[in-house]
Motif scaffolding. Structure first.
Motif, PDB file in Angstrom:
ATOM      1  N   GLY A  58       0.783  -1.222   0.000  1.00 24.23           N
ATOM      2  CA  GLY A  58       0.000   0.000   0.000  1.00 24.23           C
ATOM      3  C   GLY A  58       0.819   1.278   0.000  1.00 24.23           C
ATOM      4  N   GLN A  59       0.103   2.368  -0.230  1.00 22.61           N
ATOM      5  CA  GLN A  59       0.731   3.680  -0.371  1.00 22.61           C
ATOM      6  C   GLN A  59       1.391   4.139   0.919  1.00 22.61           C
ATOM      7  N   ARG A  60       0.766   3.820   2.073  1.00 23.09           N
ATOM      8  CA  ARG A  60       1.358   4.233   3.345  1.00 23.09           C
ATOM      9  C   ARG A  60       2.745   3.622   3.529  1.00 23.09           C
ATOM     10  N   ASP A  61       2.864   2.313   3.325  1.00 19.54           N
ATOM     11  CA  ASP A  61       4.148   1.656   3.525  1.00 19.54           C
ATOM     12  C   ASP A  61       5.185   2.129   2.511  1.00 19.54           C
ATOM     13  N   GLU A  62       4.752   2.363   1.270  1.00 23.96           N
ATOM     14  CA  GLU A  62       5.694   2.887   0.282  1.00 23.96           C
ATOM     15  C   GLU A  62       6.234   4.247   0.720  1.00 23.96           C
ATOM     16  N   HIS A  63       5.358   5.087   1.278  1.00 27.20           N
ATOM     17  CA  HIS A  63       5.802   6.387   1.775  1.00 27.20           C
ATOM     18  C   HIS A  63       6.795   6.209   2.919  1.00 27.20           C
ATOM     19  N   ARG A  64       6.533   5.267   3.795  1.00 27.87           N
ATOM     20  CA  ARG A  64       7.432   5.048   4.937  1.00 27.87           C
ATOM     21  C   ARG A  64       8.817   4.619   4.478  1.00 27.87           C
ATOM     22  N   VAL A  65       8.880   3.823   3.416  1.00 28.33           N
ATOM     23  CA  VAL A  65      10.185   3.420   2.880  1.00 28.33           C
ATOM     24  C   VAL A  65      10.895   4.627   2.278  1.00 28.33           C
ATOM     25  N   ARG A  66      10.168   5.448   1.503  1.00 27.89           N
ATOM     26  CA  ARG A  66      10.781   6.653   0.932  1.00 27.89           C
ATOM     27  C   ARG A  66      11.281   7.578   2.040  1.00 27.89           C
ATOM     28  N   ALA A  67      10.510   7.683   3.119  1.00 27.57           N
ATOM     29  CA  ALA A  67      10.929   8.539   4.225  1.00 27.57           C
ATOM     30  C   ALA A  67      12.230   8.041   4.842  1.00 27.57           C
ATOM     31  N   ASP A 100       5.036  13.668  -1.076  1.00 25.11           N
ATOM     32  CA  ASP A 100       6.327  14.165  -0.594  1.00 25.11           C
ATOM     33  C   ASP A 100       6.600  13.691   0.826  1.00 25.11           C
ATOM     34  N   VAL A 101       7.871  13.537   1.142  1.00 27.42           N
ATOM     35  CA  VAL A 101       8.311  13.267   2.510  1.00 27.42           C
ATOM     36  C   VAL A 101       8.488  14.603   3.219  1.00 27.42           C
ATOM     37  N   SER A 102       7.983  14.698   4.456  1.00 22.30           N
ATOM     38  CA  SER A 102       8.087  15.938   5.232  1.00 22.30           C
ATOM     39  C   SER A 102       9.112  15.787   6.344  1.00 22.30           C
ATOM     40  N   LEU A 103      10.012  16.778   6.415  1.00 25.10           N
ATOM     41  CA  LEU A 103      11.050  16.822   7.447  1.00 25.10           C
ATOM     42  C   LEU A 103      11.023  18.172   8.140  1.00 25.10           C
ATOM     43  N   THR A 104      11.393  18.177   9.405  1.00 24.74           N
ATOM     44  CA  THR A 104      11.679  19.417  10.121  1.00 24.74           C
ATOM     45  C   THR A 104      12.986  19.221  10.869  1.00 24.74           C
ATOM     46  N   ARG A 105      13.856  20.244  10.839  1.00 23.76           N
ATOM     47  CA  ARG A 105      15.141  20.158  11.516  1.00 23.76           C
ATOM     48  C   ARG A 105      15.089  20.865  12.854  1.00 23.76           C
ATOM     49  N   THR A 106      15.786  20.298  13.814  1.00 23.91           N
ATOM     50  CA  THR A 106      15.792  20.893  15.155  1.00 23.91           C
ATOM     51  C   THR A 106      16.683  22.121  15.243  1.00 23.91           C
ATOM     52  N   ASP A 107      17.505  22.377  14.210  1.00 27.10           N
ATOM     53  CA  ASP A 107      18.353  23.569  14.241  1.00 27.10           C
ATOM     54  C   ASP A 107      17.671  24.785  13.627  1.00 27.10           C
ATOM     55  N   GLU A 108      16.349  24.659  13.316  1.00 19.62           N
ATOM     56  CA  GLU A 108      15.502  25.774  12.878  1.00 19.62           C
ATOM     57  C   GLU A 108      15.964  26.398  11.554  1.00 19.62           C
ATOM     58  N   VAL A 109      16.570  25.600  10.690  1.00 22.75           N
ATOM     59  CA  VAL A 109      16.919  26.081   9.355  1.00 22.75           C
ATOM     60  C   VAL A 109      15.631  26.362   8.588  1.00 22.75           C
ATOM     61  N   SER A 110      15.635  27.411   7.766  1.00 18.78           N
ATOM     62  CA  SER A 110      14.426  27.811   7.050  1.00 18.78           C
ATOM     63  C   SER A 110      13.949  26.709   6.107  1.00 18.78           C
ATOM     64  N   GLY A 111      12.634  26.689   5.860  1.00 19.75           N
ATOM     65  CA  GLY A 111      12.037  25.654   5.049  1.00 19.75           C
ATOM     66  C   GLY A 111      12.354  25.801   3.571  1.00 19.75           C
ATOM     67  N   ARG A 112      12.258  24.687   2.856  1.00 19.15           N
ATOM     68  CA  ARG A 112      12.456  24.697   1.410  1.00 19.15           C
ATOM     69  C   ARG A 112      11.876  23.411   0.840  1.00 19.15           C
ATOM     70  N   ARG A 113      11.762  23.358  -0.468  1.00 13.41           N
ATOM     71  CA  ARG A 113      11.281  22.160  -1.147  1.00 13.41           C
ATOM     72  C   ARG A 113      12.340  21.688  -2.136  1.00 13.41           C
ATOM     73  N   GLU A 114      12.442  20.378  -2.274  1.00 15.50           N
ATOM     74  CA  GLU A 114      13.240  19.772  -3.323  1.00 15.50           C
ATOM     75  C   GLU A 114      12.486  18.551  -3.818  1.00 15.50           C
ATOM     76  N   ALA A 115      13.018  17.862  -4.785  1.00 19.04           N
ATOM     77  CA  ALA A 115      12.297  16.762  -5.409  1.00 19.04           C
ATOM     78  C   ALA A 115      11.858  15.718  -4.385  1.00 19.04           C
ATOM     79  N   GLY A 116      10.550  15.622  -4.177  1.00 16.68           N
ATOM     80  CA  GLY A 116      10.003  14.600  -3.304  1.00 16.68           C
ATOM     81  C   GLY A 116      10.152  14.866  -1.826  1.00 16.68           C
ATOM     82  N   ILE A 117      10.645  16.054  -1.444  1.00 11.88           N
ATOM     83  CA  ILE A 117      10.878  16.357  -0.029  1.00 11.88           C
ATOM     84  C   ILE A 117      10.399  17.768   0.277  1.00 11.88           C
ATOM     85  N   THR A 118       9.709  17.929   1.396  1.00 13.00           N
ATOM     86  CA  THR A 118       9.370  19.251   1.916  1.00 13.00           C
ATOM     87  C   THR A 118      10.081  19.431   3.244  1.00 13.00           C
ATOM     88  N   HIS A 119      10.960  20.441   3.302  1.00 17.30           N
ATOM     89  CA  HIS A 119      11.647  20.785   4.545  1.00 17.30           C
ATOM     90  C   HIS A 119      10.854  21.908   5.204  1.00 17.30           C
TER      91      HIS A 119
END
Length: 319
Positions: A58-67, A100-119
């Motif tokens: 399923g789509q959920r597990d595929e997303h978890r692998v990409r993450a 897209d995979v979503s990430l947040t950094r604990t060092d508070e770097v500003s957000g951005r987008r790249e292929a398949g990832i949202t920071h």
């Protein structure tokens, strides 16, 4: 090797191109292995054994692998958040976009987008981070608030109830985190969802129905009401009840059948048992039952008119 979670693919199972090259593979070897079905390409430069990939459903597990593949190359302070964290909490993800995979950094770097990832930008305190299935994620309460701020009101409400119903977080925690993030977008929708939230709502259909009542001006019913006869014997539960109008709602649907049917029970047997239960409740209480389906929720105005008409025809009694 001991696995760190019940999920079939751990971080160490994902091999990066640079690792394969360092171990003697060439790009031609990698391409040939992908074509032959020996390894599976998860995303650019990340691969996993095809036998492990075959266990993904399923789509959920595929997303978890990409993450997990994204985490292998992300900054060390990166944490899975938003929909990527929700996937690890295993709540119902009805129409939540997992592209897209979503990430947040604990060092508070500003957000951005790249292929398949949202920071994502924003402060992520350490007490709002945990580890689930071997990967760092935002806590359930934090994830709920993240989703409330980035999705539409109905979806956010359904996701919030999913966290509450499974016991992953408590409404008090969600309120506390929401108060700390009052400058985030969609604060009005967040307040509405928190005000309506109810851990008794055990399915997306139930949450959608309660939100429909709120949005369409239908009096809010009691969810998951226990019904007993005159001897106090439990007859069952009804999904929703307008007690003063002696009217209750029951959902029909495949998911309910799969969850509540007994071992070896056919669909026909389950439907007949449900019908007998409904008849017992009607005889014991004098209430009226209306049955609705997932398809009914697709036309909220029509369903609301139908319910309001029935409520109007049944004069309220004392509680």
């Amino acid at each position: 090797m001991t696995r760190t979670s019940s999920f079939p693919i751990d971080l160490h199972d994902i091999k990066l191109r640079r690792q394969l090259i360092a171990s003697g593979w060439t790009d031609r070897d990698i391409a040939r292995a992908v074509r032959s079905g020996l390894i599976h390409r998860i995303r650019y430069g990340a691969y996993v054994d095809a036998c492990l990939w075959s266990r993904i459903e399923g789509q959920r597990d595929e997303h978890r692998v990409r993450a997990r593949a994204v985490l292998r190359t992300a900054h060390s302070s990166s944490v899975l958040t938003h929909q990527s964290s929700a996937a690890e909490w295993e709540i119902p993800l009805w129409r939540l976009c997992l592209d897209d995979v979503s990430l947040t950094r604990t060092d508070e770097v500003s957000g951005r987008r790249e292929a398949g990832i949202t920071h994502h930008a924003g402060r992520l305190p350490l007490d709002q981070i945990t580890v689930r299935h071997g990967v760092p994620v935002s806590t359930a309460g934090r994830t709920a608030v993240e989703l409330l701020s980035t999705t539409d009101a109905e979806l956010g409400y359904c996701l919030l109830n999913g966290f509450l119903n499974l016991g992953h977080t408590r409404l008090e925690e969600v309120r506390r985190i929401a108060a700390q993030t009052e400058r985030w977008p969609n604060t009005l929708g967040t307040r509405i969802a928190i005000g309506l939230a109810d851990p008794r709502l055990g399915s997306v259909a139930e949450s959608r129905f309660m939100f429909l009542c709120f949005r369409e001006g239908v009096p809010l019913p009691e969810p998951q009401v226990e019904v007993r006869d005159e001897t106090s014997q439990l007859l069952g539960f009804v999904d929703f009840l307008w007690r003063k109008h002696r009217l209750f709602v029951e959902f029909d649907g495949r998911i309910k059948y799969e969850v509540f049917r007994r071992p070896g029970e056919s669909l026909a047997d389950y439907i007949q048992r449900e019908k007998r239960r409904e008849e017992l409740i009607v005889r014991a209480t004098g209430w009226m039952c209306i049955r609705i389906t997932w398809a009914d929720l697709a036309d909220p105005s029509a369903l609301a008119r139908r319910i309001l008409a029935i409520l109007a025809s049944r004069a309220p009694t004392a509680a």
